[in-house]
Scaffold this motif. Sequence first.
Motif, PDB file in Angstrom:
ATOM      1  N   GLU A   1       0.848  -1.205   0.000  1.00 56.45           N
ATOM      2  CA  GLU A   1       0.000   0.000   0.000  1.00 56.45           C
ATOM      3  C   GLU A   1       0.881   1.252   0.000  1.00 56.45           C
ATOM      4  O   GLU A   1       0.547   2.256  -0.630  1.00 56.45           O
ATOM      5  N   GLU A  11       2.077   1.919  -3.493  1.00 61.58           N
ATOM      6  CA  GLU A  11       1.001   2.512  -4.301  1.00 61.58           C
ATOM      7  C   GLU A  11       0.792   3.974  -3.924  1.00 61.58           C
ATOM      8  O   GLU A  11       0.569   4.836  -4.784  1.00 61.58           O
ATOM      9  N   GLN A  65       3.424   6.128  -5.459  1.00 64.50           N
ATOM     10  CA  GLN A  65       3.151   6.377  -6.878  1.00 64.50           C
ATOM     11  C   GLN A  65       2.137   7.518  -7.035  1.00 64.50           C
ATOM     12  O   GLN A  65       2.321   8.438  -7.836  1.00 64.50           O
ATOM     13  N   ALA A  67      -3.638   2.514   0.755  1.00 64.37           N
ATOM     14  CA  ALA A  67      -2.817   3.515   0.064  1.00 64.37           C
ATOM     15  C   ALA A  67      -3.418   4.907   0.204  1.00 64.37           C
ATOM     16  O   ALA A  67      -2.702   5.894   0.423  1.00 64.37           O
TER      17      ALA A  67
END
Lengths: 317, 281
Positions: free
Chosen positions: A208, A211, A214, A303
């Motif tokens: 998580e 992510e 990102q 996330a």
Amino acid sequence: MKKYTDSGKKDTRSGFGAGLTELGKKNDNVVALCADLTGSLKMDEFQANHPERFFQVGIAEANMMGIAAGMTIGGKIPFTGTFANFSTGRVYDQIRQSIAYSHKNVKICASHAGLTLGEDGATHQILEDIGLMKMLPGMTVINTCDFNQTKAATLAIADHQGPVYLRFGRPKVPNFTPEDQVFEIGKAVQLQEGNDVTIVATGHLVWEALEAAQTLHDQGISADVINIHTIKPLDSKAILASVGKTGCVVTAEEHNYYGGLGESVARVLAENAPAPQEFVATQDTFGESGTPAQLMDKYGLNAEAIVNAAKKVIGRK
Amino acid sequence: MPDISYLNALVIQVRRDILRQVHKVNSGHPGGSLGCTEFFVAMFQVIMDRKEGFEMDGIGEDLFFLSNGHISPVFYSVLARSGYFPVDELNTFRLINSRLQGHPTTHEGLPGIRVASGSLGQGMSVSIGAAQTKKLNNDDHLVFTLCGDGELQEGQNWEAIMYAAAHKVDNLVVTVDYNGQQIDGATDDVIPLGDLKAKFQAFGWDVLEIANGNDLQQVIDGMKKAKERTGNQKPVCVLMTTVMGNGVDFMMHTHAWHGKAPNDEQLEIGLSQNPETLGDY
């Protein structure tokens, strides 16, 4: 940014099972004990390969911990297997006196930790185990993030002299760490390099965190992401180096914010270089029934929660 | 086997050690210690096949585990007088920086101790594990455990009793100090233990009895018999009837001295009933 690829979702408990199977073949001193959850813990293959070194204890976890302590006398390396709840809270005094205080070389392997156990509900979803175990003097506490890391950790703890608590889980989660990794107890793994915020994550929250990094990157925020598989002893050096660079930190774990990774990180920062911190963790609550995804969403362990915490903590710098 | 008159002298000396240890620090558990003096002397001087020195792994020798760790004064005295550590160290019982902690522990590295005990009900499980490791190691030596009768109120024991029979742990001899007393009173008044012999037998154990656990010869004979009964697919239990506080008249047949130290005057009376034999520490 480094790219991490999920090679196919797998459960961390299967990583433990695979590690135990391999250990069984290469180390005759490894013995395994299970309290009526052999299939759930993926210990069946070890049992089939080494029936003489596998001990079915039945639904009697306290006895299992005592037997494991005794088995170390004469050189065996016992791996106990049951759910995290029954590996810790249920048998705390047995672990405390017969294993930790007596410094016995027992590996307490705990599956189905945290909310992601899912539908069984709060009776089985322990969110206090990291705290319980890290408070025991001399206990090593490890919480792995995927199949490959759990397998590597299982192999590594057999070579470590002293009691270890190895925590893993039930659901299938992305498998993204290298198959051939060398697991170094107490050594953080740097997953992403960034300058704006540090994200320190453990267990199922590591993916998580990747992510989240990102998402943050897409919004122009760069995050240092650290995979902390060993909560005790904690890699203070790695945390201080990162927070020294970013000036703030988000900790993320599938555990109560009392007693978890977050508190350990806060202690390190308070003692060395205080910095703003946000905690992605459960907020002093029990869990409940639901699918793992529903629960992680409801209790803010995903996330999205990490992204929000990162933005908040950056604002506090 | 050492001469019986020496062993009887040792019993008296150990009683003195117990009284003097607890008196000095005004704490500790003389009652159960005095009740098990003959047992400890028999085990460490006659029954167990022991190696010189101490190694934690205890390979190639019999092992002993004390589950009711509060009777540490008798354990420490007999360990010291069996050569595990200097007898003078009994002077440090329960003092700061001592290896002789209130309850036995491995933490300070005291030779003779293989696991911490004190929180009750855990020793039987530990000894089962040690016995199973002996089997895995093809080590045909035995594992002995002592537990209290009141201690059997702890549920973990019954998990262990069920397991040991199921797994045919027949290199294990568990002795129960059957004195019928615990801190709050007689076991019959606190939580009656019922028919312990029938209970162990129903769980699949081979049960022997020692009618007078304060008769040294009876203890030696009983424990020898227990050794002979090992290796027969069943764990062995010895129900050993003892008198708490044995050897000091005002401490006998009562729970009052379970965890209470004698004052100066009481010490003198106790010691006068057990005149010095092998030399005080």
